[in-house]
Motif scaffolding. Structure first.
Motif, short mmCIF file in Angstrom:
data_model
loop_
_atom_site.label_atom_id
_atom_site.label_comp_id
_atom_site.label_asym_id
_atom_site.label_seq_id
_atom_site.Cartn_x
_atom_site.Cartn_y
_atom_site.Cartn_z
N LEU A 423 28.66 -50.06 82.94
CA LEU A 423 27.55 -49.79 83.97
C LEU A 423 27.32 -48.60 84.28
N ARG A 424 28.48 -47.71 84.43
CA ARG A 424 28.29 -46.23 84.59
C ARG A 424 27.37 -45.47 84.08
N GLU A 425 27.39 -45.89 82.52
CA GLU A 425 26.68 -45.20 81.46
C GLU A 425 25.08 -45.37 81.96
N PHE A 426 24.74 -46.31 82.69
CA PHE A 426 23.25 -46.27 83.20
C PHE A 426 22.83 -45.38 83.94
N VAL A 427 23.56 -44.82 84.79
CA VAL A 427 23.54 -43.51 85.77
C VAL A 427 23.11 -42.30 85.15
N PRO A 428 21.94 -41.91 85.32
CA PRO A 428 21.59 -40.53 84.75
C PRO A 428 22.51 -39.45 84.99
N GLY A 429 22.99 -38.94 83.62
CA GLY A 429 24.14 -37.84 83.93
C GLY A 429 25.37 -38.19 83.71
N GLU A 430 25.57 -39.43 83.58
CA GLU A 430 27.00 -40.00 83.59
C GLU A 430 27.50 -39.94 82.28
N PRO A 431 28.67 -39.74 81.74
CA PRO A 431 28.80 -39.59 80.20
C PRO A 431 28.96 -40.85 79.81
N ARG A 432 29.02 -41.01 78.53
CA ARG A 432 29.05 -42.28 77.70
C ARG A 432 30.52 -42.48 77.30
N LEU A 433 30.91 -43.57 77.20
CA LEU A 433 32.18 -44.09 76.81
C LEU A 433 32.09 -43.84 75.22
N GLU A 434 33.07 -42.83 74.84
CA GLU A 434 33.04 -42.46 73.33
C GLU A 434 33.82 -43.15 72.65
N GLN A 435 33.99 -44.65 72.61
CA GLN A 435 34.55 -45.48 71.70
C GLN A 435 33.93 -46.93 71.80
N GLY A 436 33.90 -47.29 70.76
CA GLY A 436 33.48 -48.65 70.44
C GLY A 436 31.96 -48.84 70.84
N TRP A 437 31.27 -49.85 70.06
CA TRP A 437 29.83 -50.24 70.09
C TRP A 437 29.12 -49.04 70.03
N GLU A 438 29.06 -48.18 68.91
CA GLU A 438 28.55 -47.05 69.16
C GLU A 438 27.51 -47.16 67.78
N ARG A 439 26.37 -46.88 68.08
CA ARG A 439 25.40 -47.05 66.95
C ARG A 439 24.79 -45.69 66.26
N ARG A 440 24.37 -45.72 65.19
CA ARG A 440 23.90 -44.55 64.64
C ARG A 440 22.69 -44.62 63.82
N PHE A 441 21.53 -44.37 63.94
CA PHE A 441 20.47 -44.47 63.38
C PHE A 441 19.27 -43.43 63.33
N ASN A 442 18.58 -43.36 62.38
CA ASN A 442 17.71 -41.92 62.26
C ASN A 442 16.62 -42.10 63.43
N VAL A 443 15.74 -41.07 63.78
CA VAL A 443 14.84 -41.07 64.79
C VAL A 443 13.81 -42.25 64.58
N ALA A 444 13.38 -42.59 63.52
CA ALA A 444 12.50 -43.60 63.37
C ALA A 444 12.68 -44.82 63.68
N PHE A 445 14.08 -45.19 63.74
CA PHE A 445 14.62 -46.38 64.08
C PHE A 445 14.45 -46.41 65.88
N LEU A 446 14.88 -45.39 66.13
CA LEU A 446 14.74 -45.23 67.66
C LEU A 446 13.40 -45.25 68.27
N ALA A 447 12.60 -44.78 67.47
CA ALA A 447 10.98 -44.75 67.81
C ALA A 447 10.63 -46.05 67.94
N ALA A 448 11.22 -46.96 67.09
CA ALA A 448 10.59 -48.36 66.77
C ALA A 448 11.05 -49.21 67.79
N ALA A 449 11.94 -48.59 68.82
CA ALA A 449 12.40 -49.36 70.29
C ALA A 449 10.98 -49.48 70.99
N MET A 450 10.39 -48.41 71.02
CA MET A 450 8.99 -48.15 71.94
C MET A 450 9.37 -48.53 73.50
N PRO A 451 10.06 -47.58 74.04
CA PRO A 451 10.54 -47.82 75.36
C PRO A 451 9.41 -48.05 76.25
#
Lengths: 900, 151
Positions: A423-451
């Motif tokens: 939940l801490r990751e949701f706070v702006p500026g807080e670091p990410r937990l750098e283990q587990g549940w990590e995704r990697r995709f190209n920016v087109a995949f990210l753009a397809a999220a259309m936030p």
């Protein structure tokens, strides 16, 4: 936070002295299992406008504009996606760093109801309140309650992008306080900020720099997930110093325990303690997508279809293709070695290994040879926070969220442990937990999220009418936005019977009247006539029943107003003679056309096809203009249609006799004298004391079914046509009755389909469309079929908006799509729309599905004219068990036996 | 038709060690599972070797210790392999367990946790006696009374 403690002292006194010593098990579970506060040091030092200074560097935050998506064509969607991909790729590669941290946050924001009410109160001059009736202030209060309720919200999509390492103190001071000679580090950061602003403020994102108030909202929202966050905090200063940041974390706590499925967030709402239970779910390995071709929602917007809000966090970093090349090569080599290993053991290589090799090759090709849409990658965690008042409900919602995505997008989401850290990751500026549940995709995949997808139609101010169905965003609609911004004020409304047209008109008429706007509505069937008797409107409204109107009220010639010279004066007060003469000629021809159409409407199809009838009508009209002994001496608005009958009676042409007979019948029809008076005198100018709201009704009229052929109409049905036609003309006269063109006026026309079938009607709609801008008039023209509006030549180009509701057939729905300018593939959606739901194209050509809301104001309940089942309970008393044998049955049997 | 593919396909590859060249195991263990199993086997062997010093001697001691270590390593290795996945690799699971308990935090202030302790009901001075329906004569026998006569 306190739990009520039971005072057990008296009880203890009565008990024997027993040792209060926990067992070992109680000690262990008590130590590990009890709820603890999850504390963490906040990484943010300071916030200055869009800049967030953290221990890891400076982040620049942007707020993305809402993007209408649901009714865009495939080409438009692909184009938008393409531009977004390119822009994200540009951001990923614009800095020569190994990793560029980026944090996408999507949250929900309540509508700024107070600010809306304050604007409405400041900009309007409402009519005086009526004692004992809901006042204008009550209207604002009811609307604020609705706008501020949890049921309405707007999506807030933000993106924070790293723009540099923590600057030195001097540079930081320059950035926060401003300086004419900034430090070079400050200059560098400003330069990168401007570069990002150029990228994000352009097409597809339409983003803007976040303000300190936006950042405050985001911080509050992230620290107190699920609780109301202040909308306008510290707007004046636009700065959050290190000391002030404490208010984001003060008076709120996160409670959790090891391996707990949720985090309990404790805070305050208006001074009272409040609790929310938050469950964080993480995205697993995603499947391949064929998007947008598949027609599915953008993968982040898919969650909007759930009936509860969720918070999104994509916390990670961009890596340019060049930086990732060695990693991609390693991955490919590893897979090749695995394949080789299988071959060494003479075992068949599993299919998934071969697929992985293909994917690795493709990734390497994208990274080494792809453009900025393919090569750069985003790497990080995709998490969603689901919250509710109780833990059980939060877990249930999280399960619903996971099932929803598994079913519709095949995305695997998992409930993960270590909830507090996630939940801490949701706070702006807080670091990410750098283990587990990590995704990697190209920016087109990210753009397809259309936030930033969110249905957004209507205007920024104006009355509250309803909400967008998909995004539950409040729909405010100021009908005069078009005319006041040099656009047409005409909007068409098409829906089948019971589709909610009257409700829509009523929701516009009510605020228009209490805001003091002159309004006329033509409502032949009369359900809106009752509005004239609403307590708050009664002194300012009247229902004008045409059955009780004086003779000649609808005489066609008087319904086309004569141009006034004062309206054709230039700035120096000189008459524009050419313009005035043209207007005179235009009015003359419109009157002639209108009278001709009305006469033809009275006649049967058989008679209209008779030789010489058209010539006779034309001759009669020409006679009035050129030879009639009274008509040539008086103003055309006073001409009496009976003179036509008198002229035809004197004609020697044999075709004139049936013509006269039908016209006389029409004049003797129930409301016929409104058009053709019984007398032959000029029609005097009738007194016109219009109230603020005039509702013209015509009880007793029986309009023919819209789909039936004219040949099959009865006499009575035929006679209703000119009535409806001329009533629209009568209503439109309001536009020209005001000396001040800038005053807001409204004309609402129900059953306007009659207009589109006759040349004069089409001319009226075209004139209204043109004049709406000059005379600041909003016009809503209703019909049951979009074809009625499409048939009016260039009208579709002159409309300032369009509503299409439920339609009965796929053909009609396709015409609705045409009217809205959307793909006909959306046609099936129109068959299942609910009452009061419309696909709305606003004055800025944005299209979204909206729901008219008639439940928030007590008066609006009366607008629900569709008959329905009463919601009264069938059983008013206590239910008694049903008897095994009904006595009445026995008595009936007994009676039968006796009778036999 | 554009195909959007994340890099998970090649990142979550299942790498197994089939055996040294020329020998193929009958089972397929991932490299991670091999590492865990062998590490724990070695640790288990060393611990068992010390423990079984008094019981066994010479070759038997080595054999038994190895069997114990291998059993421990295999079981735990299988357990870890079952729990671990691409998204939750072993180092993540270990780290998570450590972090969950390391960062316990303090108890919430102002919250009073009251643990009510109830003594056995018979110890209470004013315990109301509840008539009990007995189905047999065991209670009479416990008190030394004669069994009830049949009706």
């Amino acid at each position: 936070m306190t739990l009520t403690a039971v005072d057990e002292a008296p009880r203890r006194a009565a008990l024997p002295d027993i040792p209060d010593k926990p067992t070992i098990r109680q000690r262990v579970t008590g130590w590990f299992g009890t709820t603890r506060i999850y504390d963490f040091p906040i990484q943010t030092d300071q916030i200055a406008g869009p800049l967030q200074f953290t221990t890891d560097g400076v982040l620049a935050w942007f707020v993305l504009a809402p993007l209408n998506w649901e009714f865009k064509t495939r080409d438009e969607r692909e184009q938008l996606w393409d531009v977004m991909s390119a822009k994200l790729g540009l951001i990923a590669t614009s800095l020569d760093v190994d990793k560029r941290p980026v944090h996408v946050r999507r949250s929900t924001q309540p509508y700024a109801a107070y600010e809306w009410a304050a604007r409405m109160a400041a900009e309007s001059t409402p009519v005086p309140d009526v004692p004992g009736a809901p006042s204008f202030e009550d209207y604002l209060v009811y609307a604020q309650q609705q706008l501020g309720s949890g049921s309405l919200e707007q999506k807030m999509a933000t993106i924070g992008i790293w723009i540099g390492d923590p600057p030195c103190d001097e540079a930081k001071r320059d950035l926060i306080e401003g300086s004419e000679t900034p430090h070079e580090e400050a200059e560098l950061i400003i330069d990168r900020l401007r570069e990002l602003e150029t990228i994000i403020s352009g097409a597809a994102f339409d983003g803007r720099l976040a303000t300190a108030a936006d950042m405050a909202f985001l911080m509050h929202r992230s620290m107190s997930v699920g609780m109301p966050a202040p909308m306008n905090t510290n707007i004046g200063a636009n700065r959050w110093s290190a000391n002030e940041l404490g208010q984001f974390v003060d008076r709120r706590e996160w409670l959790t325990s090891p391996y707990a499925p949720s985090v309990e967030v404790v805070g305050e709402i208006e001074g009272a303690p409040a609790r929310r239970h938050v469950v964080v779910v993480s995205l697993g390995a995603t499947p391949d997508l064929t998007w947008p071709d598949s027609g599915a929602d953008a993968w982040m917007a898919l969650g909007d279809r759930l009936n509860f809000p969720v918070e999104w966090s994509l916390n990670g970093y961009f890596i340019s293709g060049r930086k990732l090349e060695s990693k991609a090569v390693t991955e490919l080599h590893m897979i090749n070695n695995i394949v080789k290993h299988y071959e060494e053991h003479r075992m068949p290589v599993p299919d998934e290994i071969m697929e992985s090799r293909t994917a690795a090759k493709q990734t390497l090709r994208q990274i080494t040879q792809g453009d900025i849409r393919d090569a750069p990658r985003w790497f990080g965690s995709v998490r969603v926070a689901v919250y509710a008042d109780t833990r059980a409900e939060a877990i249930k919602r999280a399960r619903k969220f996971r099932h929803h995505y598994a079913e519709h997008a095949h995305f695997p989401w998992s409930n993960t442990h270590y909830q507090g850290r996630m939940l801490r990751e949701f706070v702006p500026g807080e670091p990410r937990l750098e283990q587990g549940w990590e995704r990697r995709f190209n920016v087109a995949f990210l753009a397809a999220a259309m936030p930033h997808i969110a249905s957004h139609v209507g205007t920024e101010d104006g009355p509250y009418i309803g909400h967008a169905v998909l995004s539950r965003r409040a729909w405010l609609s100021n009908l005069h936005w078009g005319p006041e911004h040099n656009r047409s004020g005409l909007m068409t409304v098409s829906a089948a019977q019971g589709g909610g047209k009257s409700m829509l008109l009523g929701c516009y008429m009510h605020p228009a009247t209490i805001l003091g706007e002159l309004t006329v509505a033509v409502d032949p069937s009369g359900p809106l006539g009752g509005m004239a008797r609403w307590p708050e409107l009664a002194p300012y409204a009247e229902e004008k029943n045409l059955a009780e109107a004086p003779e000649g009220t609808l005489a066609p010639w008087r319904l086309v107003p004569s141009p006034q010279k004062e309206h054709y004066l230039n700035a120096d007060g000189v008459l524009n003679e050419i313009g005035y003469d043209n207007a005179l000629k235009s009015a003359k021809s419109e009157r002639t056309q209108l009278m001709s159409d009305v006469l033809r409407m009275f006649l049967s199809s058989r008679l209209l096809r008779t030789h010489n009838v058209d010539d006779l009508l034309s001759e009669a009209l020409w006679h009035l203009q050129e030879e009639h002994h009274i008509a040539t001496r008086i103003d055309p608005t006073m001409w009496n249609p009976r003179w036509i009958i008198e002229f035809l009676e004197k004609s020697s042409d044999p075709a004139a006799r049936p013509l006269v007979r039908e016209l006389r019948t029409a004049a003797e029809f129930t409301l016929g004298s409104l058009i053709i008076p019984e007398h032959s005198d000029p029609i005097a100018d009738l007194p016109s004391e219009n109230k603020l709201l005039t509702i013209i009704t015509m009880p007793g009229l029986e309009p023919p079914p819209e789909t039936s052929d004219r040949d099959t109409w009865g006499v009575k049905e035929r006679q209703t046509q000119p009535m409806l036609h001329l009533a629209a003309y009568l209503a439109s006269k309001i536009i020209y009755g005001q000396s001040d063109r800038s005053l807001r006026k409204n004309v609402f026309l129900d059953e306007s389909h009659v207009l589109s079938r006759w040349p004069s009607g089409r001319a009226l709609l075209l004139r209204l469309s043109r004049d709406s801008r000059k005379w600041n008039t909003a016009i809503l023209a209703c019909s049951q079929d979009p074809a009625d509006h499409l048939a009016i030549g260039k009208l579709d180009a002159l409309t300032g908006g369009c509503f299409v509701g439920r339609l009965p057939s796929i053909e009609a729905a396709q015409r609705g799509c045409q009217a809205l300018g959307i793909s006909p593939k959306h046609a099936p959606a129109f068959l299942d729309l609910e009452d009061g739901q419309f696909v709305h194209m606003d004055a800025e050509r944005r299209v979204a599905l909206v729901q008219v809301d008639a439940s928030w104001h007590p008066s609006h309940e009366r607008l629900k004219t569709t008959p329905g089942r009463h919601k009264r309970s069938l059983y008013t008393g206590k239910l008694a068990p049903a008897p095994l044998i009904d006595d009445r049955l026995l008595s009936d049997l007994e009676a039968q036996v006796l009778a036999a | 038709m554009p195909l959007l593919r994340s890099d998970d396909t090649q990142r979550r590859i299942r790498a197994v060690w089939l055996g040294p060249r020329g020998i193929t195991w009958k089972w397929e263990w991932s490299y991670s599972q091999w590492i865990v199993t062998l590490t724990l086997t070695a640790i288990g062997f060393l611990v068992a070797y010390q423990l079984f010093g008094a019981m066994f001697g010479g070759g038997e001691r080595i054999l038994v210790s190895f069997a114990a270590g291998a059993g421990l390593g295999t079981q735990i290795g299988a357990f870890v392999a079952k729990k671990a996945s691409f998204d939750q690799p072993i180092h993540f699971l270990v780290g998570q367990t450590w972090r969950e308990f390391r960062h316990l935090g303090r108890r919430p202030e102002g919250e009073q946790r009251i643990r009510l302790t109830f003594p056995p009901i018979t110890d209470l001075p004013t315990t109301p006696t509840t008539p009990k329906e007995h189905t047999d004569d065991s209670h009479r026998r416990r008190r030394g009374a004669a069994p009830r006569r049949a009706a």
